[in-house]
Design an enzyme around this catalytic site. Sequence first.
Site, short mmCIF file in Angstrom:
data_model
loop_
_atom_site.label_atom_id
_atom_site.label_comp_id
_atom_site.label_asym_id
_atom_site.label_seq_id
_atom_site.Cartn_x
_atom_site.Cartn_y
_atom_site.Cartn_z
N ASN A 135 0.87 -1.17 0.00
CA ASN A 135 0.00 0.00 0.00
C ASN A 135 0.91 1.22 0.00
O ASN A 135 1.67 1.45 0.95
CB ASN A 135 -0.90 0.00 1.23
N VAL A 136 0.84 2.02 -1.08
CA VAL A 136 1.81 3.09 -1.26
C VAL A 136 1.67 4.24 -0.27
O VAL A 136 2.50 5.16 -0.28
CB VAL A 136 1.76 3.65 -2.70
N SER A 158 -2.76 13.85 -14.68
CA SER A 158 -3.92 13.67 -15.53
C SER A 158 -4.23 15.00 -16.18
O SER A 158 -3.81 16.06 -15.69
CB SER A 158 -5.13 13.22 -14.68
N TYR A 203 -9.95 14.17 -7.02
CA TYR A 203 -9.06 13.68 -8.08
C TYR A 203 -8.30 14.83 -8.72
O TYR A 203 -7.08 14.77 -8.88
CB TYR A 203 -9.88 12.92 -9.13
N ALA A 247 -7.64 17.78 -7.51
CA ALA A 247 -6.69 18.35 -6.54
C ALA A 247 -5.46 17.47 -6.40
O ALA A 247 -4.32 17.97 -6.36
CB ALA A 247 -7.37 18.54 -5.19
N SER A 248 -5.67 16.17 -6.33
CA SER A 248 -4.54 15.26 -6.16
C SER A 248 -3.62 15.29 -7.37
O SER A 248 -2.39 15.29 -7.25
CB SER A 248 -5.03 13.83 -5.91
N LYS A 249 -4.21 15.36 -8.56
CA LYS A 249 -3.40 15.31 -9.78
C LYS A 249 -2.70 16.64 -10.05
O LYS A 249 -1.61 16.68 -10.63
CB LYS A 249 -4.26 14.90 -10.96
#
Length: 259
Positions: A63-64, A142, A155, A157-159
């Site tokens: 699990n990263v 992305s 998603y 925000a994370s990318k």
Amino acid sequence: MNEFEGKVIVVTGAASGIGEACVHHFIKSGSAVVALDFQKDKVEDMARNLAEKGYKILGFGVNVIYKEQIQNAVEKAVEKFGEIDYWVNAAGISRIVPFLETSEKLWDDTLNINLKGQFLSCQVAIEHMLKNGKGAIVNFSSQSGKKGTNSYAPYCASKAGVIALTQSIAKEFGPNNIRCNDICPGVVHTPMWDKQTADYAKKKGIRPEEVMPNFIQEIPLKRLATVEDVTNLVSFLLSDKSSYMTGQSINLTGGSWMW
């Protein structure tokens, strides 16, 4: 001689989708591949089957979001294959949920896996690449990291964070001959999309079977990206052909996004 023959490559998110495609691409190029994925049984079975065919591969359930798990797996791989040359961060999750219905848990899970996971993986990668005096990392952002869209806040925000992370790493470790770039794909039809097609259809007010044709209509090249399109770009960014590129966020969108 193939440039990747005899090299050691770590791939996260290796048990499905883009990660799995990268595994197959690089083992066929003669690399030793270290496959990491939270689906322990799946990644270990995949690695075992490929090893039985003569490929150099190890698979670990990881699990990263836990650095110690990444470190332990990589240390075992280094004992067998030698130090790490390249690293591909393909682990990620994606959910389409309206903003006001987005739970804190979904926000935390998405940021943890998509951003913290790449941050921790890059730390481990660089710790090993410094021993080699060189290395190359490909992160996955992305097109949604460059443009916000509704019902996709965690998603996006994370990318977007991955892009900034990539630039920071490139700036700090360029003098150590360690390069870091990221890929910003558009729609690649992988199992991740199979799981969220219904949610996207609801968001757009169309039928699920209309989702992919709807995407294609908006893409100038009139097709979705294939995993081969992605692995070809990963290969280029890791190779010496891109030796003067670092800190870049490369669109792979068929022209649907150009900034």
